[in-house]
Design a protein around this motif. Structure first.
Motif, PDB file in Angstrom:
ATOM      1  N   ASP B 129       0.839  -1.694  -0.021  1.00 39.23           N
ATOM      2  CA  ASP B 129       0.095   0.288  -0.106  1.00 39.23           C
ATOM      3  C   ASP B 129       0.953   1.025   0.190  1.00 39.23           C
ATOM      4  O   ASP B 129       0.338   2.594  -1.214  1.00 39.23           O
ATOM      5  CB  ASP B 129      -0.662   0.280   1.171  1.00 39.23           C
ATOM      6  N   TRP B 130       1.444   1.207   1.138  1.00 43.66           N
ATOM      7  CA  TRP B 130       3.189   2.191   0.546  1.00 43.66           C
ATOM      8  C   TRP B 130       3.650   2.524  -0.365  1.00 43.66           C
ATOM      9  O   TRP B 130       3.240   3.374  -1.083  1.00 43.66           O
ATOM     10  CB  TRP B 130       3.512   2.223   1.770  1.00 43.66           C
ATOM     11  N   LYS B 131       3.812   1.318  -1.452  1.00 39.88           N
ATOM     12  CA  LYS B 131       4.218   1.615  -3.036  1.00 39.88           C
ATOM     13  C   LYS B 131       2.670   2.440  -4.363  1.00 39.88           C
ATOM     14  O   LYS B 131       4.060   3.315  -4.703  1.00 39.88           O
ATOM     15  CB  LYS B 131       4.632   0.348  -3.087  1.00 39.88           C
ATOM     16  N   LYS B 132       2.104   2.194  -3.512  1.00 39.93           N
ATOM     17  CA  LYS B 132       0.606   2.623  -4.255  1.00 39.93           C
ATOM     18  C   LYS B 132       1.543   4.371  -4.278  1.00 39.93           C
ATOM     19  O   LYS B 132       0.976   4.816  -5.359  1.00 39.93           O
ATOM     20  CB  LYS B 132      -0.507   1.954  -3.717  1.00 39.93           C
ATOM     21  N   ALA B 133       0.950   4.185  -2.399  1.00 43.23           N
ATOM     22  CA  ALA B 133       0.906   6.061  -2.969  1.00 43.23           C
ATOM     23  C   ALA B 133       3.026   6.457  -3.386  1.00 43.23           C
ATOM     24  O   ALA B 133       2.570   7.682  -3.717  1.00 43.23           O
ATOM     25  CB  ALA B 133       1.045   6.267  -1.441  1.00 43.23           C
ATOM     26  N   ASP B 134       3.090   5.859  -3.533  1.00 43.12           N
ATOM     27  CA  ASP B 134       4.851   6.038  -3.828  1.00 43.12           C
ATOM     28  C   ASP B 134       5.261   6.228  -5.459  1.00 43.12           C
ATOM     29  O   ASP B 134       5.635   7.456  -5.894  1.00 43.12           O
ATOM     30  CB  ASP B 134       5.647   4.806  -3.013  1.00 43.12           C
ATOM     31  N   GLU B 135       4.176   5.350  -5.943  1.00 37.03           N
ATOM     32  CA  GLU B 135       4.160   5.464  -7.578  1.00 37.03           C
ATOM     33  C   GLU B 135       3.657   6.714  -7.765  1.00 37.03           C
ATOM     34  O   GLU B 135       3.606   7.509  -8.420  1.00 37.03           O
ATOM     35  CB  GLU B 135       3.000   4.088  -8.189  1.00 37.03           C
ATOM     36  N   PHE B 136       2.320   7.172  -7.073  1.00 38.85           N
ATOM     37  CA  PHE B 136       1.848   8.258  -7.267  1.00 38.85           C
ATOM     38  C   PHE B 136       3.004   9.159  -7.610  1.00 38.85           C
ATOM     39  O   PHE B 136       2.660  10.413  -8.720  1.00 38.85           O
ATOM     40  CB  PHE B 136       0.504   8.303  -6.250  1.00 38.85           C
ATOM     41  N   THR B 138       5.647   9.248  -7.559  1.00 38.95           N
ATOM     42  CA  THR B 138       6.756   9.189  -8.936  1.00 38.95           C
ATOM     43  C   THR B 138       5.689  10.008 -10.226  1.00 38.95           C
ATOM     44  O   THR B 138       6.855  10.462 -10.903  1.00 38.95           O
ATOM     45  CB  THR B 138       6.831   7.894  -9.030  1.00 38.95           C
ATOM     46  N   ILE B 139       4.642   9.616 -10.284  1.00 42.88           N
ATOM     47  CA  ILE B 139       4.057   9.813 -11.685  1.00 42.88           C
ATOM     48  C   ILE B 139       4.031  11.278 -11.321  1.00 42.88           C
ATOM     49  O   ILE B 139       4.064  11.405 -12.479  1.00 42.88           O
ATOM     50  CB  ILE B 139       2.301   9.482 -11.867  1.00 42.88           C
ATOM     51  N   ILE B 140       3.352  11.878 -10.362  1.00 43.18           N
ATOM     52  CA  ILE B 140       2.928  13.472 -10.045  1.00 43.18           C
ATOM     53  C   ILE B 140       4.448  14.252 -10.822  1.00 43.18           C
ATOM     54  O   ILE B 140       5.221  15.744 -11.341  1.00 43.18           O
ATOM     55  CB  ILE B 140       2.867  14.045  -8.687  1.00 43.18           C
ATOM     56  N   GLU B 141       5.409  13.574  -9.867  1.00 43.25           N
ATOM     57  CA  GLU B 141       7.258  14.157 -10.727  1.00 43.25           C
ATOM     58  C   GLU B 141       7.493  13.852 -11.252  1.00 43.25           C
ATOM     59  O   GLU B 141       8.173  15.312 -12.672  1.00 43.25           O
ATOM     60  CB  GLU B 141       7.873  13.484  -9.338  1.00 43.25           C
ATOM     61  N   ASN B 142       6.817  13.414 -12.286  1.00 42.71           N
ATOM     62  CA  ASN B 142       6.858  12.783 -14.034  1.00 42.71           C
ATOM     63  C   ASN B 142       6.637  14.134 -14.752  1.00 42.71           C
ATOM     64  O   ASN B 142       6.515  14.636 -15.661  1.00 42.71           O
ATOM     65  CB  ASN B 142       6.929  11.503 -14.578  1.00 42.71           C
ATOM     66  N   GLU B 143       4.725  14.373 -13.999  1.00 39.44           N
ATOM     67  CA  GLU B 143       4.244  14.920 -14.734  1.00 39.44           C
ATOM     68  C   GLU B 143       4.566  16.508 -14.989  1.00 39.44           C
ATOM     69  O   GLU B 143       3.963  17.084 -15.745  1.00 39.44           O
ATOM     70  CB  GLU B 143       2.540  14.801 -14.380  1.00 39.44           C
ATOM     71  N   HIS B 144       4.700  16.255 -13.440  1.00 40.32           N
ATOM     72  CA  HIS B 144       4.774  18.205 -13.514  1.00 40.32           C
ATOM     73  C   HIS B 144       6.632  18.812 -13.906  1.00 40.32           C
ATOM     74  O   HIS B 144       6.504  19.874 -13.430  1.00 40.32           O
ATOM     75  CB  HIS B 144       5.207  19.035 -11.910  1.00 40.32           C
ATOM     76  N   GLY B 145       6.990  17.609 -14.152  1.00 39.39           N
ATOM     77  CA  GLY B 145       8.496  18.205 -14.108  1.00 39.39           C
ATOM     78  C   GLY B 145       9.809  17.888 -13.272  1.00 39.39           C
ATOM     79  O   GLY B 145      10.800  19.376 -13.267  1.00 39.39           O
ATOM     80  N   ASN B 178      10.247   0.746  -6.675  1.00 39.52           N
ATOM     81  CA  ASN B 178       9.976   1.792  -6.272  1.00 39.52           C
ATOM     82  C   ASN B 178      10.827   3.050  -6.048  1.00 39.52           C
ATOM     83  O   ASN B 178      12.496   2.977  -6.732  1.00 39.52           O
ATOM     84  CB  ASN B 178       9.193   1.449  -4.665  1.00 39.52           C
ATOM     85  N   ASN B 179      10.676   4.205  -5.237  1.00 46.37           N
ATOM     86  CA  ASN B 179      11.454   5.115  -4.445  1.00 46.37           C
ATOM     87  C   ASN B 179      11.115   5.406  -3.560  1.00 46.37           C
ATOM     88  O   ASN B 179      10.950   6.056  -2.664  1.00 46.37           O
ATOM     89  CB  ASN B 179      10.837   6.187  -5.426  1.00 46.37           C
ATOM     90  N   LEU B 180      11.101   4.421  -2.653  1.00 38.69           N
ATOM     91  CA  LEU B 180      10.460   4.654  -0.981  1.00 38.69           C
ATOM     92  C   LEU B 180      11.900   5.244  -0.507  1.00 38.69           C
ATOM     93  O   LEU B 180      11.365   5.963   0.551  1.00 38.69           O
ATOM     94  CB  LEU B 180       9.989   3.278  -0.602  1.00 38.69           C
ATOM     95  N   GLU B 181      13.371   5.239  -1.089  1.00 36.92           N
ATOM     96  CA  GLU B 181      13.962   6.576  -0.209  1.00 36.92           C
ATOM     97  C   GLU B 181      13.621   7.666   0.163  1.00 36.92           C
ATOM     98  O   GLU B 181      14.090   8.060   0.834  1.00 36.92           O
ATOM     99  CB  GLU B 181      15.334   6.436  -1.173  1.00 36.92           C
ATOM    100  N   ARG B 182      12.186   7.689  -0.536  1.00 35.21           N
ATOM    101  CA  ARG B 182      11.111   9.568  -0.761  1.00 35.21           C
ATOM    102  C   ARG B 182      10.687   9.107   0.725  1.00 35.21           C
ATOM    103  O   ARG B 182      10.636  10.404   1.538  1.00 35.21           O
ATOM    104  CB  ARG B 182      10.142   9.832  -1.744  1.00 35.21           C
ATOM    105  N   LEU B 183      11.292   8.172   1.664  1.00 33.95           N
ATOM    106  CA  LEU B 183      10.784   8.293   2.685  1.00 33.95           C
ATOM    107  C   LEU B 183      11.172   9.157   4.208  1.00 33.95           C
ATOM    108  O   LEU B 183      11.887   9.009   3.672  1.00 33.95           O
ATOM    109  CB  LEU B 183       9.772   6.981   3.300  1.00 33.95           C
ATOM    110  N   PHE B 184      10.589   9.954   4.754  1.00 28.12           N
ATOM    111  CA  PHE B 184      10.956  10.713   5.759  1.00 28.12           C
ATOM    112  C   PHE B 184      10.273  10.860   7.162  1.00 28.12           C
ATOM    113  O   PHE B 184      11.259  10.157   8.145  1.00 28.12           O
ATOM    114  CB  PHE B 184      10.515  12.688   4.961  1.00 28.12           C
TER     115      PHE B 184
END
Lengths: 436, 436, 436
Positions: B129-136, B138-145, B178-184
């Protein structure tokens, strides 16, 4: 849906074991008397115990007794029936024995299987060991023409590896090569767990094992099972048994083992909200219930003393620390020192009030609880406000949902519940929170 | 390198939530006032909360408020900004809603994204479930440059499965898909956790959930995240809030949720070493801070009493146990009963002294703390020695590293810190331990 | 078989570290004196410590000292010998250094290896890090012609990831590409763990870390290793050290670090059943050992008072609560307030009695413990019954199995044990429970 369970019941309060065969004239007598328990004396789950409670030499007879008693009384028994068979993670011959016991008990020709809800498997190890038991359930269901997955499986956690296994259960449950969805109760077995962990206490009493209980409760929550605490040996110590259950509920563990019909009554009642509210004085880690005398809450211990020394001047002494306060400061101080345990009536009132407020578009309302404290003859009126929002409402729903679940599944307890709370409260408690 | 974090800050003391939209004339007013907090009132992380703190019907407006307020004030806000959006492990429509909220908030055309450090995802389940959020993300980062991984992700642990997920985080973080390295931040949410665990207490208070806090702190430590405790509801109870934080720090959990600017001040100050040292009397589990009167430590309670009965003879009474002691025995006994809480000044002194000793080739030195105790009018001089070695030095470094981290990242708190400690101490505290 | 261990010993009471090289004339002097300890002063495992206890600049010399001292004294040393080498999960050069130290210490030409039982690896991370160390052991065994797996490996748990790793150990141990079956001790290292978790306490004392200790004990139980608690710094505080060990044993953690031969004696004796039984008064959370005066148990504190006010009438006051009781009620009340700590003699008696009863076909028997309590001069006879069944018997076996294990592996302690218990008790203790 992740909150689907493999069983109807949302809550299990009581797990009551009976030996399947005892010495004497009638080896089935413990089973026969247990099978005829009704109302608050009857457990939510009854465990005819063909393992530790029954001498090894009597277990073959135990299986026959079980089959006969369950065939005769099973249809009328108000709780679920989950026999415990033998099993051991380290011993294949014991596991094979357990398989044969289950195969015999569920043989349709014996007439008991239609009243058997599942089996309890003791002494499990890690998940691969749980799967061996699960496979035997599947084979039995197949051999006897039962629906696959229809027999539930409960396990006793009595080893370090079984404790660890609960962390992985959620991930393993859905896999195509097992039927672990049949899992029902995760039950702590502290006597053998203590032995397995090689733990010792000077007096021989069992350690408290708080981490085990947390991990069992969490494992049950994550894998949609129900957590049950182990046996409380000191049968005379009713107060201690109640305290243990209060501790357990704060961990999310609602169920507990019961060794006698008396313990069953205590444990069936304990998680239900009280009939009457009460006020507590909270001194350091000590909680003292105040005596209600005509709606006034009287304290007559000596850890707290209060004296009026002037028109608007008081001396309050707590734990040897003395302070002089005016009326308002005294009120504040006493508010901090007291807390209220709401009754079922209070909870239902507050929930109804909050539901109405929500309907009217309000997100939070204040609920007030007022009383008069009497300390050393000095009377002080206090009023405690508590903000109720959606989260408070949802939290209050847990005991009410438990009540509703009990009422729905235990018609034999309706009389006792109505006598305890009154018909009006019972009806209102059944009605709140049912919109969502 | 395993101790690299995906963010600049090593410590987060405060996690302060504000509703994104409230009723009344100006629905953005809570955001506007929060955005202008400075100094000790401003949190390390500010959470414009578009989930539970904001009514569902106001959340669309909340997104617009958030974008406007952050665009206007974000550049000057001294802490990080991590809005909370909606999410639920059991509900795909809520998850999709959360995705759309994030997509809108980070739209470069709205002007807020450059001040947004990340998002807080509530109600997560297991790692998938965390990965689903992470994927969003990533998509947002990609869409918004935006750079992949540039938005940090924080989660609220409010279910048994999320608690379990923290154990596997370290192993999953580096995986290529995944990009879970983004976890804070790993933030406990005890209100909903209690509901999810179906836990109950008689008074409706939240259970202490010590195991959850340990597991969160450990999970954060193992996966290079930062652990944050949940909300402390009783806003008036400043002492209770402080005690909770002291408990948390002993678990390695430095951060805590703050509900008001007042709680932010308390929680920003709490983990910093005190301005002045103090002496404690340790009686059983009770700790009593002694009153400093001109450098003498006076006890005037009644759990301890002391009387001089002869030239070199004293009667000491502790907890009802009386013993007759000579001066030296009395000194020993009182040494055992007392402990010292060092000030920032003491800590920096000791670290400097140890650094000098190390330079000179010594591995361990004794530090002495002396004072005069006054009990029932009897004065006793005591001197406590403590050996400092590398390990003591490293342990002392934790609060100092926290101080240094705060000083570096929060220029708006320089005045308050210098006022609290004095410029000299601040300078020396910034200089110690910086060689390795 | 799942309960096989990779070592002979079932229990380890003591883990005693010595620096391998110290300043002064004779840098090996600490090793030399440790190597010649015998009897209760000699630990079950001796750890020549080439890591934290030895200055980095002295470690090369430490390896030489170690080789020399172990070559000379190793054959006669009564415990096992497990040097600690350097290691760090985050630093490959430290790991390589540790490998070289082990390679040198075990070089057959140096003559020490035949007395080396294994190595202690500090600062491990997750299991992949443990496997790196394990691989070095395998290479060393291969290079030096030792049997693969013959050197045991113990690890110090001093990070969150190492704590988590213990949960997965059981599943990893059997895999074909590692030799993790060599694992022996799981040792907590709270000083560095506290630093790694970035935990802080006001006084600088170490946190209690109860969850870590539970998880270590559970991990050891699940993976057939032995759990050992970390160092207890306050060497003067013998009582505190004993209390810590009592707490640990209730968690299943029998071993503890010892920093001095004095601590070794205390920790070697602590887990053995006491020579004499004793009666405890249990008041709330306070346990008070009663003074035995000629077989009567005398209480002379003031938390409890008792007065005879009539022929069969008493006033008992506990914690400020007063109640009037007749003789029988008083007997009941005092039974509830007291508990008995059995001696080795009592335990062996009860086990023998139960074994005889079992032989005679009885499954449970009552054991009685009687005494006379004296409170404020009033004498009351009490008799405590306890039912013994198979589970009680098995639980009692844990301390006896420990005793038997010690007696078998530590001939140098026979004299001390016989002096402590008497030859008769020792012989009977060696004989019970050996049938199964």
């Amino acid at each position: 849906m992740s909150s689907d369970r493999n069983y109807e019941r949302e809550f299990v309060r009581t797990f009551f074991t009976s030996p399947t065969a005892v010495g004497g004239e009638n080896s089935a007598k413990m089973l026969q008397s247990a099978a005829q328990l009704r109302g608050m004396q009857a457990p939510d789950t009854w465990i005819p115990d063909n393992e530790d409670a029954t001498a090894p030499s009597m277990r073959a007879e135990g299986v026959q007794n079980l089959v006969e008693v369950v065939s005769e009384h099973g249809a009328d028994f108000p709780g679920e029936i989950h026999p415990r068979v033998v099993w051991h993670r380290d011993d294949p011959s014991t596991r094979y024995e357990g398989f044969k016991q289950m195969l015999e008990i569920t043989d349709p020709e014996n007439g008991a299987v239609e009243h058997i809800d599942g089996f309890v498997i003791p002494e499990v190890g890690d998940l691969d060991d749980w799967k061996k038991a699960d496979e035997f359930f599947t084979i039995i269901e197949n051999e006897h023409g039962l629906e696959e997955g229809s027999l539930s499986m409960s396990v006793i956690i009595e080893s370090g590896e079984a404790e660890l296994a609960m962390s992985d259960l959620r991930a393993e449950k859905g896999k195509p090569s097992n039927n672990l969805e049949r899992l029902f109760l995760l039950v702590d077995g502290q006597v053998d767990y203590t032995k397995d962990m090689r733990a010792m206490t000077p007096t021989g009493e069992l350690p408290a094992w708080a981490e085990l209980r947390h991990n069992t409760s969490r494992g049950a929550s994550a894998a949609n099972c129900i957590a049950v605490d182990g046996p409380y040996d000191d049968i005379r110590d009713v107060e201690g048994y109640r305290e243990r259950m209060t501790e357990n509920r704060a961990m999310g563990m609602t169920g507990i083992w019961s060794l006698t019909p008396g313990q069953v009554v205590t444990a069936n009642e304990a998680p239900l909200p009280p009939k009457s509210g009460s006020w507590l004085l909270e001194l350091d880690d000590d909680e003292i219930e105040l005596d209600d005398e005509d709606g006034r809450q009287v304290y007559d211990g000596d850890e707290l003393s209060l004296e009026q020394v002037g028109d608007d001047s008081y001396v309050l002494r707590v734990d040897g620390e003395e302070q002089e306060l005016d009326g308002e400061e005294l009120h504040e101080e006493l508010l901090d020192l007291t807390t209220y345990v709401p009754s079922m009536d209070d909870i239902v009132d507050s929930m109804e009030e909050f539901e109405a407020a929500k309907e009217a578009g309000k997100g939070a309302i204040a609920m007030t609880q007022a009383t008069t404290l009497v300390i050393d003859g000095v009377e002080v009126d206090i009023a405690k406000d508590r903000m109720w929002d959606e989260a408070t409402y949802q939290a209050a729903m847990t005991p009410v949902a438990l009540f509703q679940d009990v009422y729905e599944h235990r018609p034999d307890q309706h009389d006792a519940l109505e006598e305890m709370y009154g018909t009006d409260i019972v009806e209102r408690a059944m009605a709140v929170g049912t919109d969502d």
